[in-house]
Design an enzyme around this catalytic site. Structure first.
Site, PDB file in Angstrom:
ATOM      1  N   ASP A   1       0.780  -1.230   0.000  1.00  0.00           N
ATOM      2  CA  ASP A   1       0.000   0.000   0.000  1.00  0.00           C
ATOM      3  C   ASP A   1       0.822   1.296   0.000  1.00  0.00           C
ATOM      4  O   ASP A   1       0.429   2.274  -0.630  1.00  0.00           O
ATOM      5  CB  ASP A   1      -0.969  -0.008   1.202  1.00  0.00           C
ATOM      6  CG  ASP A   1      -2.029   1.080   1.117  1.00  0.00           C
ATOM      7  OD1 ASP A   1      -2.375   1.466  -0.010  1.00  0.00           O
ATOM      8  OD2 ASP A   1      -2.497   1.535   2.160  1.00  0.00           O
TER       9      ASP A   1
ATOM     10  N   CYS B   1     -19.127  -6.188 -12.680  1.00  0.00           N
ATOM     11  CA  CYS B   1     -20.048  -5.256 -12.035  1.00  0.00           C
ATOM     12  C   CYS B   1     -21.360  -5.124 -12.808  1.00  0.00           C
ATOM     13  O   CYS B   1     -22.404  -4.837 -12.221  1.00  0.00           O
ATOM     14  CB  CYS B   1     -19.407  -3.865 -11.902  1.00  0.00           C
ATOM     15  SG  CYS B   1     -18.190  -3.737 -10.584  1.00  0.00           S
TER      16      CYS B   1
ATOM     17  N   CYS C   1     -22.947   1.280  -5.431  1.00  0.00           N
ATOM     18  CA  CYS C   1     -21.882   1.989  -4.712  1.00  0.00           C
ATOM     19  C   CYS C   1     -21.884   3.473  -5.050  1.00  0.00           C
ATOM     20  O   CYS C   1     -21.706   4.326  -4.171  1.00  0.00           O
ATOM     21  CB  CYS C   1     -20.517   1.359  -5.003  1.00  0.00           C
ATOM     22  SG  CYS C   1     -20.051   1.312  -6.753  1.00  0.00           S
TER      23      CYS C   1
ATOM     24  N   CYS D   1     -22.686   6.357  -1.871  1.00  0.00           N
ATOM     25  CA  CYS D   1     -21.604   7.158  -1.291  1.00  0.00           C
ATOM     26  C   CYS D   1     -22.170   8.388  -0.578  1.00  0.00           C
ATOM     27  O   CYS D   1     -22.853   9.211  -1.190  1.00  0.00           O
ATOM     28  CB  CYS D   1     -20.630   7.598  -2.379  1.00  0.00           C
ATOM     29  SG  CYS D   1     -19.287   8.639  -1.750  1.00  0.00           S
TER      30      CYS D   1
ATOM     31  N   CYS E   1     -14.147  12.256  -0.513  1.00  0.00           N
ATOM     32  CA  CYS E   1     -14.235  10.924   0.108  1.00  0.00           C
ATOM     33  C   CYS E   1     -14.004  11.003   1.618  1.00  0.00           C
ATOM     34  O   CYS E   1     -13.048  11.633   2.082  1.00  0.00           O
ATOM     35  CB  CYS E   1     -13.211   9.999  -0.534  1.00  0.00           C
ATOM     36  SG  CYS E   1     -13.164   8.342   0.183  1.00  0.00           S
TER      37      CYS E   1
ATOM     38  N   CYS F   1     -14.291   5.003   5.736  1.00  0.00           N
ATOM     39  CA  CYS F   1     -15.683   4.716   5.394  1.00  0.00           C
ATOM     40  C   CYS F   1     -15.716   3.452   4.545  1.00  0.00           C
ATOM     41  O   CYS F   1     -14.885   3.274   3.654  1.00  0.00           O
ATOM     42  CB  CYS F   1     -16.289   5.890   4.627  1.00  0.00           C
ATOM     43  SG  CYS F   1     -17.980   5.624   4.057  1.00  0.00           S
TER      44      CYS F   1
ATOM     45  N   CYS G   1     -19.290   2.102   0.374  1.00  0.00           N
ATOM     46  CA  CYS G   1     -19.289   1.653  -1.022  1.00  0.00           C
ATOM     47  C   CYS G   1     -18.967   0.170  -1.153  1.00  0.00           C
ATOM     48  O   CYS G   1     -19.322  -0.465  -2.157  1.00  0.00           O
ATOM     49  CB  CYS G   1     -18.338   2.489  -1.876  1.00  0.00           C
ATOM     50  SG  CYS G   1     -16.590   2.319  -1.459  1.00  0.00           S
TER      51      CYS G   1
END
Length: 316
Positions: free
Chosen positions: A131, A185, A191, A195, A211, A238, A241
């Site tokens: 990451d 998808c 999603c 949001c 976001c 969060c 989503c």
């Protein structure tokens, strides 16, 4: 040493998924520059500084031929924030409940590299990232067959969902790659519609400046007042989503002790967090991904969430 042997070793080390992508110029890598030009990165200047290296892993390791991508389930036995009717419940992103995933996954990747060096008949160069490195990990995850990049920008595996930590080993070995994942998808837009701050401005396109994860973790200083109400009782990150995604309707759960919620964060109210001393908060944040926000940032977030919770109680 074959690709299948590496995957078997990865499973032994605790990884739930492992795939291999070729270290080539994947078309999706080019979107990052456009995303930066739209100023969706906000104050994350480090993304702009590392844009050239993020364009291709061979800018990090010139000898790179393969990218080994791992996936680790971090979902645990707790309800989703979208299932909680209590406005005072403090919501923390699921990935941050337990130990710092960077450290845990890095140790496992180091162990996998060590195994590879012992098994490989030839020397090789390798770098691992979790990451924090200049790697567009989701692109390589897709081309390693880990999953497709969903409209919520998360990597979705058809069997495991999207509650996955990704890790990468960039190496100079020419390993047999996996076929890339294809988008599943379909016409779903749950999603995008769910949001809270309308940060998903299009399928697979996130405006970070709206976001909640960016606002509560990456942003230093004041959060724009216009977004306070939409933040609800989210105090760190969060998951909305991901929670509304049909592929996460019944995801597998991990029993790994590293990902289980720390008592300080487990099903707490905004009032309980607001009343915690700096010392108790610092102790709970130690060795946790939540240290990213720092004490001032977490206090700021809790204050906004608590005001929102109290306002909701009044209206009820």
């Amino acid at each position: 040493m074959t690709s299948s042997e590496i995957k078997a070793a990865a499973r032994e080390l605790g990884f739930d998924l492992c795939g291999i992508a070729p270290a080539v110029d994947h078309p999706e890598l080019r979107f990052f520059e456009q995303w930066l030009e739209r100023k969706y990165a906000g104050e994350m200047a480090y993304l702009r500084r590392s844009a050239d290296r993020r364009a291709d892993v061979r800018h990090i390791l010139p000898s790179a031929k393969s990218v080994i991508v791992t996936g680790t389930i971090y979902n645990v036995d707790r309800p989703y924030s979208t299932e909680c009717a209590d406005p005072s419940r403090a919501h923390i992103a699921r990935y941050a409940w337990g130990d710092d995933y960077h450290r845990v996954i890095e140790r496992r990747l180091d162990a996998l590299i060590a195994w590879m060096r012992g098994a490989s008949p030839e020397p090789f160069e390798a770098r691992r990232y979790v990451d924090t490195g200049p790697v567009q990990e989701r692109v390589y995850a897709r081309h390693a067959g880990i999953g497709w990049i969903g409209k919520n920008t998360c990597v979705i595996n058809p069997a495991l969902g999207s509650w996955l930590f990704l890790g990468e080993i960039i190496c100079s070995l020419a390993l047999e790659p996996d076929p890339p994942s294809f988008d599943q998808c379909g016409a779903c837009t749950l999603c995008l519609e769910a949001c809270p701050t309308q940060a998903l401005v299009g399928p697979g396109v996130l405006d970070s400046t709206r976001c909640i994860s960016y606002l509560t973790i990456e942003l230093r200083g004041a959060i724009p007042h216009a977004l306070h109400a939409a933040m609800g009782s989210h105090v760190y990150g969060c998951d909305v989503c991901q929670e509304v995604c049909p592929w996460n309707a019944a995801p597998p759960r991990s029993s790994d002790p590293a990902w289980q919620p720390r008592p300080a964060w487990d099903m707490r109210t905004t009032r309980e967090l607001a009343q915690m001393s700096d010392g108790d908060l610092a102790a709970a944040m130690r060795g946790s991904a939540m240290s990213r926000a720092k004490m001032a940032g977490l206090r700021r977030n809790v204050s906004i969430a608590h005001r929102n919770a109290e306002a909701t109680d009044v209206r009820r």
